[in-house]
Scaffold this motif. Sequence first.
Motif, PDB file in Angstrom:
ATOM      1  N   ASP A   9      30.449  12.989  38.591  1.00 17.10           N
ATOM      2  CA  ASP A   9      30.945  13.757  37.442  1.00 17.10           C
ATOM      3  C   ASP A   9      31.732  14.927  38.004  1.00 17.10           C
ATOM      4  O   ASP A   9      31.318  15.536  39.007  1.00 17.10           O
ATOM      5  CB  ASP A   9      29.778  14.260  36.585  1.00 17.10           C
ATOM      6  CG  ASP A   9      30.198  14.658  35.159  1.00 17.10           C
ATOM      7  OD1 ASP A   9      31.179  15.428  35.018  1.00 17.10           O
ATOM      8  OD2 ASP A   9      29.556  14.205  34.207  1.00 17.10           O
ATOM      9  N   ASP A  10      32.857  15.257  37.377  1.00 14.84           N
ATOM     10  CA  ASP A  10      33.652  16.380  37.872  1.00 14.84           C
ATOM     11  C   ASP A  10      33.024  17.718  37.496  1.00 14.84           C
ATOM     12  O   ASP A  10      33.362  18.745  38.084  1.00 14.84           O
ATOM     13  CB  ASP A  10      35.091  16.313  37.351  1.00 14.84           C
ATOM     14  CG  ASP A  10      35.182  16.369  35.841  1.00 14.84           C
ATOM     15  OD1 ASP A  10      35.998  17.127  35.309  1.00 14.84           O
ATOM     16  OD2 ASP A  10      34.421  15.638  35.180  1.00 14.84           O
ATOM     17  N   SER A  11      32.140  17.729  36.513  1.00 18.87           N
ATOM     18  CA  SER A  11      31.503  18.971  36.081  1.00 18.87           C
ATOM     19  C   SER A  11      30.226  19.216  36.880  1.00 18.87           C
ATOM     20  O   SER A  11      29.275  18.423  36.792  1.00 18.87           O
ATOM     21  CB  SER A  11      31.162  18.887  34.595  1.00 18.87           C
ATOM     22  OG  SER A  11      30.204  19.874  34.237  1.00 18.87           O
ATOM     23  N   PRO A  12      30.180  20.307  37.661  1.00 21.60           N
ATOM     24  CA  PRO A  12      28.947  20.600  38.395  1.00 21.60           C
ATOM     25  C   PRO A  12      27.746  20.784  37.463  1.00 21.60           C
ATOM     26  O   PRO A  12      26.636  20.368  37.803  1.00 21.60           O
ATOM     27  CB  PRO A  12      29.273  21.923  39.114  1.00 21.60           C
ATOM     28  CG  PRO A  12      30.759  21.939  39.232  1.00 21.60           C
ATOM     29  CD  PRO A  12      31.261  21.250  37.995  1.00 21.60           C
ATOM     30  N   SER A  14      27.268  19.274  34.591  1.00 22.74           N
ATOM     31  CA  SER A  14      26.842  17.957  34.154  1.00 22.74           C
ATOM     32  C   SER A  14      26.114  17.221  35.269  1.00 22.74           C
ATOM     33  O   SER A  14      25.091  16.561  35.021  1.00 22.74           O
ATOM     34  CB  SER A  14      28.055  17.149  33.688  1.00 22.74           C
ATOM     35  OG  SER A  14      27.648  15.929  33.120  1.00 22.74           O
ATOM     36  N   ASP A  56      30.303   9.525  35.063  1.00 23.24           N
ATOM     37  CA  ASP A  56      31.084   9.929  33.895  1.00 23.24           C
ATOM     38  C   ASP A  56      32.363   9.101  33.848  1.00 23.24           C
ATOM     39  O   ASP A  56      32.689   8.376  34.807  1.00 23.24           O
ATOM     40  CB  ASP A  56      31.420  11.428  34.015  1.00 23.24           C
ATOM     41  CG  ASP A  56      32.027  12.007  32.755  1.00 23.24           C
ATOM     42  OD1 ASP A  56      32.567  13.138  32.838  1.00 23.24           O
ATOM     43  OD2 ASP A  56      31.976  11.368  31.685  1.00 23.24           O
ATOM     44  N   MET A  59      37.351  12.059  34.504  1.00 24.10           N
ATOM     45  CA  MET A  59      37.347  12.841  35.743  1.00 24.10           C
ATOM     46  C   MET A  59      38.754  12.852  36.307  1.00 24.10           C
ATOM     47  O   MET A  59      39.513  11.902  36.106  1.00 24.10           O
ATOM     48  CB  MET A  59      36.401  12.203  36.785  1.00 24.10           C
ATOM     49  CG  MET A  59      34.948  12.192  36.357  1.00 24.10           C
ATOM     50  SD  MET A  59      33.859  11.486  37.612  1.00 24.10           S
ATOM     51  CE  MET A  59      34.233   9.743  37.465  1.00 24.10           C
ATOM     52  N   PRO A  60      39.124  13.906  37.003  1.00 22.72           N
ATOM     53  CA  PRO A  60      40.450  13.933  37.637  1.00 22.72           C
ATOM     54  C   PRO A  60      40.488  13.016  38.865  1.00 22.72           C
ATOM     55  O   PRO A  60      39.460  12.503  39.286  1.00 22.72           O
ATOM     56  CB  PRO A  60      40.583  15.402  38.059  1.00 22.72           C
ATOM     57  CG  PRO A  60      39.181  15.856  38.268  1.00 22.72           C
ATOM     58  CD  PRO A  60      38.330  15.110  37.269  1.00 22.72           C
TER      59      PRO A  60
ATOM     60  N   LEU B  71      20.942  24.131  32.056  1.00 24.96           N
ATOM     61  CA  LEU B  71      20.433  23.925  33.409  1.00 24.96           C
ATOM     62  C   LEU B  71      18.964  24.274  33.571  1.00 24.96           C
ATOM     63  O   LEU B  71      18.375  24.016  34.623  1.00 24.96           O
ATOM     64  CB  LEU B  71      21.261  24.753  34.400  1.00 24.96           C
ATOM     65  CG  LEU B  71      22.735  24.364  34.500  1.00 24.96           C
ATOM     66  CD1 LEU B  71      23.481  25.331  35.407  1.00 24.96           C
ATOM     67  CD2 LEU B  71      22.871  22.942  35.014  1.00 24.96           C
ATOM     68  N   ASP B  86      31.902  26.408  33.296  1.00 27.11           N
ATOM     69  CA  ASP B  86      31.720  24.960  33.354  1.00 27.11           C
ATOM     70  C   ASP B  86      30.864  24.472  32.195  1.00 27.11           C
ATOM     71  O   ASP B  86      31.100  23.389  31.639  1.00 27.11           O
ATOM     72  CB  ASP B  86      31.079  24.587  34.697  1.00 27.11           C
ATOM     73  CG  ASP B  86      31.052  23.093  34.920  1.00 27.11           C
ATOM     74  OD1 ASP B  86      30.112  22.610  35.576  1.00 27.11           O
ATOM     75  OD2 ASP B  86      31.960  22.392  34.422  1.00 27.11           O
ATOM     76  N   GLU B  90      31.980  21.747  29.551  1.00 28.20           N
ATOM     77  CA  GLU B  90      31.224  20.510  29.357  1.00 28.20           C
ATOM     78  C   GLU B  90      30.868  20.323  27.885  1.00 28.20           C
ATOM     79  O   GLU B  90      30.930  19.213  27.353  1.00 28.20           O
ATOM     80  CB  GLU B  90      29.972  20.502  30.233  1.00 28.20           C
ATOM     81  CG  GLU B  90      29.125  19.254  30.136  1.00 28.20           C
ATOM     82  CD  GLU B  90      29.833  17.960  30.534  1.00 28.20           C
ATOM     83  OE1 GLU B  90      30.939  18.010  31.125  1.00 28.20           O
ATOM     84  OE2 GLU B  90      29.272  16.884  30.229  1.00 28.20           O
ATOM     85  N   ILE B 114      40.728  16.527  30.636  1.00 28.36           N
ATOM     86  CA  ILE B 114      39.806  17.340  31.418  1.00 28.36           C
ATOM     87  C   ILE B 114      39.883  18.765  30.859  1.00 28.36           C
ATOM     88  O   ILE B 114      40.974  19.314  30.711  1.00 28.36           O
ATOM     89  CB  ILE B 114      40.204  17.370  32.901  1.00 28.36           C
ATOM     90  CG1 ILE B 114      40.394  15.947  33.440  1.00 28.36           C
ATOM     91  CG2 ILE B 114      39.186  18.150  33.724  1.00 28.36           C
ATOM     92  CD1 ILE B 114      39.151  15.124  33.455  1.00 28.36           C
TER      93      ILE B 114
END
Lengths: 132, 156
Positions: A9-12, A14, A56, A59-60, B71, B86, B90, B114
């Motif tokens: 996933d590109d989102s940390p 997520s 996911d 993603m880029p 989180l 982020d 998200e 994105i």
Amino acid sequence: MSYRILVVDDSPVSRKMVCRAVQMSGLDVGEILEAGNGREALDLIANSWVDIVLADINMPVMSGAEMVAEMAKTDFMSVTPVVIISSEKSEKRQEELKALGVSAYLPKPFRPEQVKQIVEKLLREKGEGGHG
Amino acid sequence: MADAPSADKLTELSLSLLADAAFVFAERSPEPLATNQSMLVARLLIEHDVKWELVVCVELDLGMVLAANLLGIENDSDEARNAAGDAVGELANILAGSVSIEFHGVHTICKIGIPTVAVEPGQIFGGTLAKATRNCHFVTEEGAHLAIALVPRGKA
């Protein structure tokens, strides 16, 4: 015996949420590997064994759909289950990815127990104990 | 060309996402979002035959709360502060998935972009909200403010 799980996933945030769900599941998790896009994931699995992939779509660099299309050119998904965890809720997308070999599709937002149920089921079906 | 979801539907999707994913409970605010302070703003495009920009504007402290709740960490931690952008991105991403279904139904694949996230001054996000076709303003139980909007961006 413990499992090696790849989270893509590109989102940390997520990725952390998925990792947390896996860790809370009670599964015997040996290692969780992370990738920020489909290309990183493919490079990683070219060099490392994983028991299951949680990925996911949006993603880029390389999307999850593109990653799955690349995996479908090999026998990767016949050996290793791939679960898509995505905000995309299109049934058409789900059908396309499952036709390519994706094992399961979990829409976001997910509950940790949903991740647990899917991962447990697929690993049990895979019939292996993991990379112990 | 698909019409934007109604304000009521956008409200329903937004509030249920905030509650289900981030344990933040909010309601429609009678007042528009103030533009005299900067906000954490996530933007992404939803594309099919036309492009719509989904914009999520959140007070900075609320961004930290969202990150902390997603989180499972402390609200006022450095980790929450660093993850706030982020987290808002998200949430915008997840909301976009639901909004795209409202636009086009479950049998169409929309391109969901994105998200980009930045701290924006009121002049910038206020200008965006003024152009929005749908513009929903919310206040949380704790009194924090946010706005979620859909802005038409032309043909895909």
